[in-house]
Write a protein that holds these residues in place. Structure first.
Motif, PDB file in Angstrom:
ATOM      1  N   ASN A 101       0.866  -1.176   0.000  1.00  0.00           N
ATOM      2  CA  ASN A 101       0.000   0.000   0.000  1.00  0.00           C
ATOM      3  C   ASN A 101       0.909   1.234   0.000  1.00  0.00           C
ATOM      4  OD1 ASN A 101      -1.554   2.251   0.857  1.00  0.00           O
ATOM      5  ND2 ASN A 101      -2.977   0.943   1.960  1.00  0.00           N
ATOM      6  N   ILE A 102       1.035   1.869  -1.153  1.00  0.00           N
ATOM      7  CA  ILE A 102       1.954   2.999  -1.311  1.00  0.00           C
ATOM      8  C   ILE A 102       1.445   4.221  -0.534  1.00  0.00           C
ATOM      9  CG2 ILE A 102       3.080   4.550  -2.960  1.00  0.00           C
ATOM     10  CD1 ILE A 102       4.080   1.610  -3.026  1.00  0.00           C
ATOM     11  N   ASN A 103       0.132   4.418  -0.475  1.00  0.00           N
ATOM     12  CA  ASN A 103      -0.431   5.531   0.302  1.00  0.00           C
ATOM     13  C   ASN A 103       0.041   5.435   1.752  1.00  0.00           C
ATOM     14  OD1 ASN A 103      -2.066   4.874  -2.033  1.00  0.00           O
ATOM     15  ND2 ASN A 103      -3.590   6.327  -1.304  1.00  0.00           N
ATOM     16  N   LEU A 104      -0.145   4.265   2.330  1.00  0.00           N
ATOM     17  CA  LEU A 104       0.251   4.028   3.717  1.00  0.00           C
ATOM     18  C   LEU A 104       1.767   4.190   3.868  1.00  0.00           C
ATOM     19  CD1 LEU A 104      -0.449   3.148   6.605  1.00  0.00           C
ATOM     20  CD2 LEU A 104      -0.249   0.766   5.821  1.00  0.00           C
ATOM     21  N   HIS A 105       2.521   3.679   2.920  1.00  0.00           N
ATOM     22  CA  HIS A 105       3.987   3.781   2.980  1.00  0.00           C
ATOM     23  C   HIS A 105       4.451   5.238   3.011  1.00  0.00           C
ATOM     24  CE1 HIS A 105       8.142   2.531   2.333  1.00  0.00           C
ATOM     25  NE2 HIS A 105       8.227   3.529   1.459  1.00  0.00           N
ATOM     26  N   MET A 106       3.797   6.090   2.231  1.00  0.00           N
ATOM     27  CA  MET A 106       4.180   7.510   2.208  1.00  0.00           C
ATOM     28  C   MET A 106       3.964   8.159   3.574  1.00  0.00           C
ATOM     29  SD  MET A 106       5.533   8.249  -0.716  1.00  0.00           S
ATOM     30  CE  MET A 106       5.415  10.031  -0.957  1.00  0.00           C
ATOM     31  N   ILE A 107       2.923   7.748   4.293  1.00  0.00           N
ATOM     32  CA  ILE A 107       2.682   8.267   5.645  1.00  0.00           C
ATOM     33  C   ILE A 107       3.689   7.662   6.625  1.00  0.00           C
ATOM     34  CG2 ILE A 107       1.058   8.408   7.572  1.00  0.00           C
ATOM     35  CD1 ILE A 107      -1.211   8.270   5.486  1.00  0.00           C
ATOM     36  N   GLU A 108       3.881   6.348   6.537  1.00  0.00           N
ATOM     37  CA  GLU A 108       4.777   5.652   7.460  1.00  0.00           C
ATOM     38  C   GLU A 108       6.208   6.194   7.420  1.00  0.00           C
ATOM     39  OE1 GLU A 108       3.012   1.101   7.614  1.00  0.00           O
ATOM     40  OE2 GLU A 108       4.306   1.671   5.932  1.00  0.00           O
ATOM     41  N   THR A 109       6.643   6.627   6.252  1.00  0.00           N
ATOM     42  CA  THR A 109       8.019   7.105   6.080  1.00  0.00           C
ATOM     43  C   THR A 109       8.140   8.615   6.257  1.00  0.00           C
ATOM     44  OG1 THR A 109       7.690   7.194   3.675  1.00  0.00           O
ATOM     45  CG2 THR A 109       8.675   5.176   4.590  1.00  0.00           C
ATOM     46  N   TRP A 114      -1.484  12.265   6.879  1.00  0.00           N
ATOM     47  CA  TRP A 114      -2.791  11.619   6.814  1.00  0.00           C
ATOM     48  C   TRP A 114      -3.784  12.736   6.549  1.00  0.00           C
ATOM     49  CZ3 TRP A 114      -5.844  10.382  11.820  1.00  0.00           C
ATOM     50  CH2 TRP A 114      -7.092   9.825  11.510  1.00  0.00           C
ATOM     51  N   TYR A 115      -4.545  12.624   5.474  1.00  0.00           N
ATOM     52  CA  TYR A 115      -5.514  13.656   5.089  1.00  0.00           C
ATOM     53  C   TYR A 115      -6.842  13.328   5.759  1.00  0.00           C
ATOM     54  CZ  TYR A 115      -6.652  17.516   1.859  1.00  0.00           C
ATOM     55  OH  TYR A 115      -6.974  18.733   1.303  1.00  0.00           O
ATOM     56  N   LYS A 116      -6.941  13.645   7.042  1.00  0.00           N
ATOM     57  CA  LYS A 116      -8.081  13.272   7.880  1.00  0.00           C
ATOM     58  C   LYS A 116      -9.414  13.748   7.318  1.00  0.00           C
ATOM     59  CE  LYS A 116      -5.268  13.719  11.981  1.00  0.00           C
ATOM     60  NZ  LYS A 116      -4.398  14.862  12.051  1.00  0.00           N
ATOM     61  N   GLN A 117      -9.398  14.934   6.726  1.00  0.00           N
ATOM     62  CA  GLN A 117     -10.634  15.521   6.218  1.00  0.00           C
ATOM     63  C   GLN A 117     -11.342  14.581   5.239  1.00  0.00           C
ATOM     64  OE1 GLN A 117     -10.025  19.334   4.351  1.00  0.00           O
ATOM     65  NE2 GLN A 117     -12.081  19.403   3.517  1.00  0.00           N
ATOM     66  N   TYR A 118     -10.562  13.788   4.493  1.00  0.00           N
ATOM     67  CA  TYR A 118     -11.148  12.921   3.463  1.00  0.00           C
ATOM     68  C   TYR A 118     -11.073  11.434   3.811  1.00  0.00           C
ATOM     69  CZ  TYR A 118     -11.313  17.178   0.778  1.00  0.00           C
ATOM     70  OH  TYR A 118     -11.579  18.455   0.371  1.00  0.00           O
ATOM     71  N   SER A 119     -10.510  11.100   4.961  1.00  0.00           N
ATOM     72  CA  SER A 119     -10.431   9.683   5.337  1.00  0.00           C
ATOM     73  C   SER A 119     -10.455   9.525   6.855  1.00  0.00           C
ATOM     74  CB  SER A 119      -9.165   9.057   4.747  1.00  0.00           C
ATOM     75  OG  SER A 119      -8.012   9.695   5.245  1.00  0.00           O
ATOM     76  N   LYS A 120     -11.426  10.160   7.473  1.00  0.00           N
ATOM     77  CA  LYS A 120     -11.527  10.223   8.939  1.00  0.00           C
ATOM     78  C   LYS A 120     -11.452   8.864   9.636  1.00  0.00           C
ATOM     79  CE  LYS A 120     -14.425  14.304   8.973  1.00  0.00           C
ATOM     80  NZ  LYS A 120     -15.538  14.579   8.127  1.00  0.00           N
ATOM     81  N   GLU A 130       1.278   8.988  13.506  1.00  0.00           N
ATOM     82  CA  GLU A 130       1.775   9.190  14.874  1.00  0.00           C
ATOM     83  C   GLU A 130       3.130   8.517  15.071  1.00  0.00           C
ATOM     84  OE1 GLU A 130       0.739  11.243  17.291  1.00  0.00           O
ATOM     85  OE2 GLU A 130      -0.662  11.906  15.740  1.00  0.00           O
ATOM     86  N   LYS A 131       3.292   7.344  14.502  1.00  0.00           N
ATOM     87  CA  LYS A 131       4.569   6.620  14.616  1.00  0.00           C
ATOM     88  C   LYS A 131       5.673   7.384  13.888  1.00  0.00           C
ATOM     89  CE  LYS A 131       6.480   2.008  14.302  1.00  0.00           C
ATOM     90  NZ  LYS A 131       7.148   1.410  13.202  1.00  0.00           N
ATOM     91  N   ALA A 132       5.386   7.888  12.678  1.00  0.00           N
ATOM     92  CA  ALA A 132       6.377   8.662  11.920  1.00  0.00           C
ATOM     93  C   ALA A 132       6.771   9.930  12.679  1.00  0.00           C
ATOM     94  CB  ALA A 132       5.832   9.010  10.532  1.00  0.00           C
ATOM     95  N   LYS A 133       5.792  10.566  13.338  1.00  0.00           N
ATOM     96  CA  LYS A 133       6.075  11.763  14.147  1.00  0.00           C
ATOM     97  C   LYS A 133       7.007  11.414  15.307  1.00  0.00           C
ATOM     98  CE  LYS A 133       1.718  14.311  13.615  1.00  0.00           C
ATOM     99  NZ  LYS A 133       0.515  14.771  14.344  1.00  0.00           N
ATOM    100  N   LEU A 134       6.667  10.351  16.025  1.00  0.00           N
ATOM    101  CA  LEU A 134       7.475   9.948  17.183  1.00  0.00           C
ATOM    102  C   LEU A 134       8.906   9.608  16.779  1.00  0.00           C
ATOM    103  CD1 LEU A 134       4.936   7.700  19.130  1.00  0.00           C
ATOM    104  CD2 LEU A 134       5.890   9.888  19.886  1.00  0.00           C
ATOM    105  N   GLU A 135       9.058   8.994  15.606  1.00  0.00           N
ATOM    106  CA  GLU A 135      10.388   8.588  15.139  1.00  0.00           C
ATOM    107  C   GLU A 135      11.089   9.691  14.351  1.00  0.00           C
ATOM    108  OE1 GLU A 135       9.915   4.853  13.088  1.00  0.00           O
ATOM    109  OE2 GLU A 135       9.012   3.902  14.838  1.00  0.00           O
ATOM    110  N   LYS A 136      10.397  10.844  14.197  1.00  0.00           N
ATOM    111  CA  LYS A 136      10.934  12.002  13.465  1.00  0.00           C
ATOM    112  C   LYS A 136      11.419  11.617  12.067  1.00  0.00           C
ATOM    113  CE  LYS A 136      11.879  15.023  17.309  1.00  0.00           C
ATOM    114  NZ  LYS A 136      10.839  15.963  17.045  1.00  0.00           N
TER     115      LYS A 136
END
Length: 160
Positions: A101-109, A114-120, A130-136
């Motif tokens: 899942n490339i969409n998910l991969h782009m967020i994970e890395t 995450w575009y919450k407005q369109y995928s709440k 959140e994991k990407a934020k924590l790991e900077k």
């Protein structure tokens, strides 16, 4: 009459089920969340990634996000799980390459928000962000990166 209605409804549902996935070769990566696909049918289709928003090219980290996506899928065969069409007529979907899942991969890395407005309700995207934020990771190396939707709004306001 009822049998005809059931037949028409059944055919409509079949058409919808076939139209939910498209396959093709990525011929252009416009930015970190938009590609052009050459479908098996020969049609060129612009695809906007569902549930993510990557930095704009003129925005900090925009070129890096673009480069990451290019390295992943440019000139590769992908599959799109079509979710919708946007206001510009682009297909909106989840992009898969070799089952990833490339969409998910782009967020994970850390290469897209995450575009919450369109995928709440996409909890998986929220956890990945959140994991990407924590790991900077990626754009999260900055303390307070500007989301693309804020960047676009600021650009629009500066033009007016």
């Amino acid at each position: 009459m009822r049998k005809l209605l059931v037949l028409i409804l059944s055919l409509f549902m079949m058409v919808l089920s076939f139209a939910t996935t498209i396959k093709g070769k990525v011929i252009k990566v416009a930015d970190g969340d938009t590609i052009t696909l050459l479908e098996e049918s020969g049609d060129k289709t612009r695809v906007r990634f569902y549930g993510i928003d990557a930095p704009e090219k003129k925005q900090e980290y925009g070129i890096k996000s673009l480069d990451v996506l290019k390295k992943l899928i440019d000139k590769k065969e992908v599959e799109i799980d079509v979710k919708d069409k946007d206001q510009y007529g682009r297909i909106v979907g989840v992009v898969y390459y070799n089952g990833m899942n490339i969409n998910l991969h782009m967020i994970e890395t850390g290469n897209a928000w995450w575009y919450k407005q369109y995928s709440k309700h996409n909890v998986e995207f929220g956890i990945a962000e959140e994991k990407a934020k924590l790991e900077k990771l990626g754009l999260w190396k900055e303390d307070n990166p500007t989301p693309p939707w804020v960047f676009r709004k600021n650009q629009k306001n500066n033009r007016n």
